[in-house]
Design an enzyme around this catalytic site. Structure first.
Site, mmCIF file in Angstrom:
data_model
loop_
_atom_site.group_PDB
_atom_site.id
_atom_site.type_symbol
_atom_site.label_atom_id
_atom_site.label_comp_id
_atom_site.label_asym_id
_atom_site.label_seq_id
_atom_site.Cartn_x
_atom_site.Cartn_y
_atom_site.Cartn_z
ATOM 1 N N HIS A 146 13.463 -17.873 -14.209
ATOM 2 C CA HIS A 146 12.136 -17.412 -13.758
ATOM 3 C C HIS A 146 12.307 -16.247 -12.791
ATOM 4 C CE1 HIS A 146 13.311 -20.254 -10.487
ATOM 5 N NE2 HIS A 146 12.761 -19.346 -9.707
ATOM 6 N N HIS A 153 8.045 -23.977 -13.037
ATOM 7 C CA HIS A 153 7.584 -22.581 -13.018
ATOM 8 C C HIS A 153 8.402 -21.708 -13.955
ATOM 9 C CE1 HIS A 153 10.800 -22.615 -10.142
ATOM 10 N NE2 HIS A 153 10.540 -21.506 -9.525
ATOM 11 N N HIS A 198 12.889 -12.323 -6.392
ATOM 12 C CA HIS A 198 14.176 -12.727 -6.973
ATOM 13 C C HIS A 198 14.079 -13.034 -8.460
ATOM 14 C CE1 HIS A 198 12.691 -16.895 -5.821
ATOM 15 N NE2 HIS A 198 13.176 -17.197 -7.001
ATOM 16 N N HIS A 204 13.848 -26.409 -1.973
ATOM 17 C CA HIS A 204 12.485 -25.906 -1.830
ATOM 18 C C HIS A 204 11.522 -27.090 -1.770
ATOM 19 C CE1 HIS A 204 13.487 -21.767 -2.569
ATOM 20 N NE2 HIS A 204 13.885 -21.974 -3.796
ATOM 21 N N TYR A 232 19.848 -18.681 -2.189
ATOM 22 C CA TYR A 232 19.441 -17.279 -2.360
ATOM 23 C C TYR A 232 20.537 -16.361 -1.841
ATOM 24 C CZ TYR A 232 14.313 -18.277 -2.771
ATOM 25 O OH TYR A 232 13.065 -18.676 -3.149
ATOM 26 N N GLU A 254 18.848 -15.934 -7.286
ATOM 27 C CA GLU A 254 18.819 -17.351 -6.947
ATOM 28 C C GLU A 254 19.571 -18.107 -8.019
ATOM 29 O OE1 GLU A 254 15.076 -19.646 -7.675
ATOM 30 O OE2 GLU A 254 15.512 -20.722 -5.808
HETATM 31 FE FE FE2 Z 1 13.038 -19.272 -7.589
#
Ligand code: FE2
Ligand code: FES
Lengths: 306, 101
Positions: free
Chosen positions: A153, A198, A213, A245, A254, A264
């Protein structure tokens, strides 16, 4: 998938120095180089990806993202979705097959946040790298660095999140998670076309068309920890992690490529079905939403963009 | 401990003075000294957080994002500290990133 968008298919990233960039994405992340073109672009993929490439590197004066492409189920879907996007008043440009090597025609448009996206349905399939599709072994030998399995993503920063939400809902994406300010305005969108939590995410920011990112999937937390070890061993610029997260609950680290684009690698996280209720995080708890352990943003999260 | 072959860096807007070894990019050399005179972002010439204006001294730069340092700005002494290697003592201003929160 509801309207035929399958997955993030590719991202074209600008870099200041191609040799340094290839070292980062191949030697450190472990992507596989699958081609170069006469413009000097380099094409890469994660080893589990069946299409020929998912990451395109282009040398330029200014790092950042040129465009991100989503792969759709078939060619007919491209025409339907392009028509739906035009209905929103957004101009859609058809780029002929072959403009990107080994890729079919692409329907390209600029989202309300200023980012360029495209839809395509055809790309040469070379299969998973290093293993057969008959009686495949568990994994191929000879993988490098973090052994990233796939491009997963992007997180992008821009101004008009309401406009992007409308656009991505039109494309059949679901809003898996969001961040809301006290007035109920959207401060972040985590959107998915699949069962993943996501496929694309946006954070509200005063400028248009900013890149936060590109993310690559690893199988386990142990792999994320090993990625952190490699970041130290190679003296790579670390941003933050390994940590978790709040948003999506993924486990993450990261770091930056040599041109300042953030990378990431992550594993785990929640999943999404279209009947799931959108998860809401309040902007007052943004620290916890982004970095679940420290519960505070590091100074770079909102400002270090390309 | 005195550093052989060092350059003295004066960051005038933050009233900080420190010495970095010659030949190392300024921002990362500053980080190793635990100094906080210039904001640290990507360390790759992309994000602009470490933008400085050199007032005096000689330096070299590696390629920097055009979005943050135009040719005209570079000629005026603006640079990204992560891409800047001091060649002499330097006097500079930090905090030139326009979107500082
Ligand atoms: Fe991410
Ligand atoms: S820290 Fe990002 S440009 Fe220097």
């Amino acid at each position: 998938m509801i309207k035929g968008v399958m997955r993030p298919g590719h991202v074209q990233i600008r870099v200041l120095d191609m040799d340094e960039a290839v070292k980062h994405y191949v030697e450190l992340l472990g992507l596989i180089e699958t081609g170069r073109d006469n413009q000097g672009r380099v094409f890469l993929k994660g080893w589990t990806e069946v299409d020929k490439y998912s990451v395109i590197l282009r040398e330029a004066d200014e790092p950042g993202m040129d465009f991100m492409g989503f792969k759709c189920v078939d060619e007919a879907t491209l025409d339907t979705l392009a028509a739906d996007v035009r209905e929103l008043g957004i101009e859609v440009k058809e780029i002929p097959a072959g403009d990107l090597p080994d890729c079919g025609r692409r329907m390209q448009f600029v989202a309300p946040t200023g980012h360029t996206f495209e839809l395509y349905a055809t790309k040469e399939q070379t299969g998973k790298w290093g293993i057969s599709d008959v009686n495949p072994e568990a994994w191929p030998r000879g993988l490098k660095g973090m052994k990233a399995t796939r491009f997963d993503h992007c997180l992008l920063y821009g101004d008009d999140l309401e406009g992007n939400l409308k656009l991505f809902e039109t494309l059949g994406f679901g809003l898996a998670e969001q961040v809301l300010d006290p007035e109920g305005n959207k401060a972040a969108l985590f959107l998915t076309a699949s069962m993943k939590e996501h496929d694309i995410a946006f954070i509200k920011h005063e400028e248009k068309n900013k890149f936060h990112h590109a993310s690559f999937y690893l199988d386990t937390w142990e792999d994320v920890l090993r990625a952190a070890d490699l970041i130290t061993m190679t003296n790579t610029s670390l941003d933050i992690g390994p940590t978790r997260h709040g948003l999506t609950h993924g486990q993450t680290i990261y770091f930056f490529d040599p041109s300042g684009n953030r990378s990431e690698v992550f594993c785990g996280g929640s999943y999404f079905y279209p009947d799931h209720k959108t998860i809401t995080w309040k902007v007052e708890e943004l620290g916890k939403a982004i970095f679940y352990h420290t519960r505070e943003l590091n100074e770079r999260f909102l400002t270090a963009l390309t | 401990m005195a550093i052989e072959n060092a350059c003295q860096i004066s960051v005038t807007n933050r009233q900080q003075v420190f010495k970095v070894p010659k030949g190392e990019p300024l921002l990362m050399a500053m980080e190793k000294l635990n100094q906080r005179a210039i904001d640290v972002g990507c360390r790759g010439g992309g994000c602009g957080l470490c933008k400085v204006k050199v007032l005096q001294g000689d330096y070299q730069t590696k390629r920097m994002s055009k979005a943050h340092i135009s040719e005209e700005e570079a000629a005026l002494g603006f640079a990204l500290a992560c891409r800047l290697t001091p060649l002499s003592d330097l006097e500079l201003e930090s905090d030139h990133f326009p979107l500082k929160k």
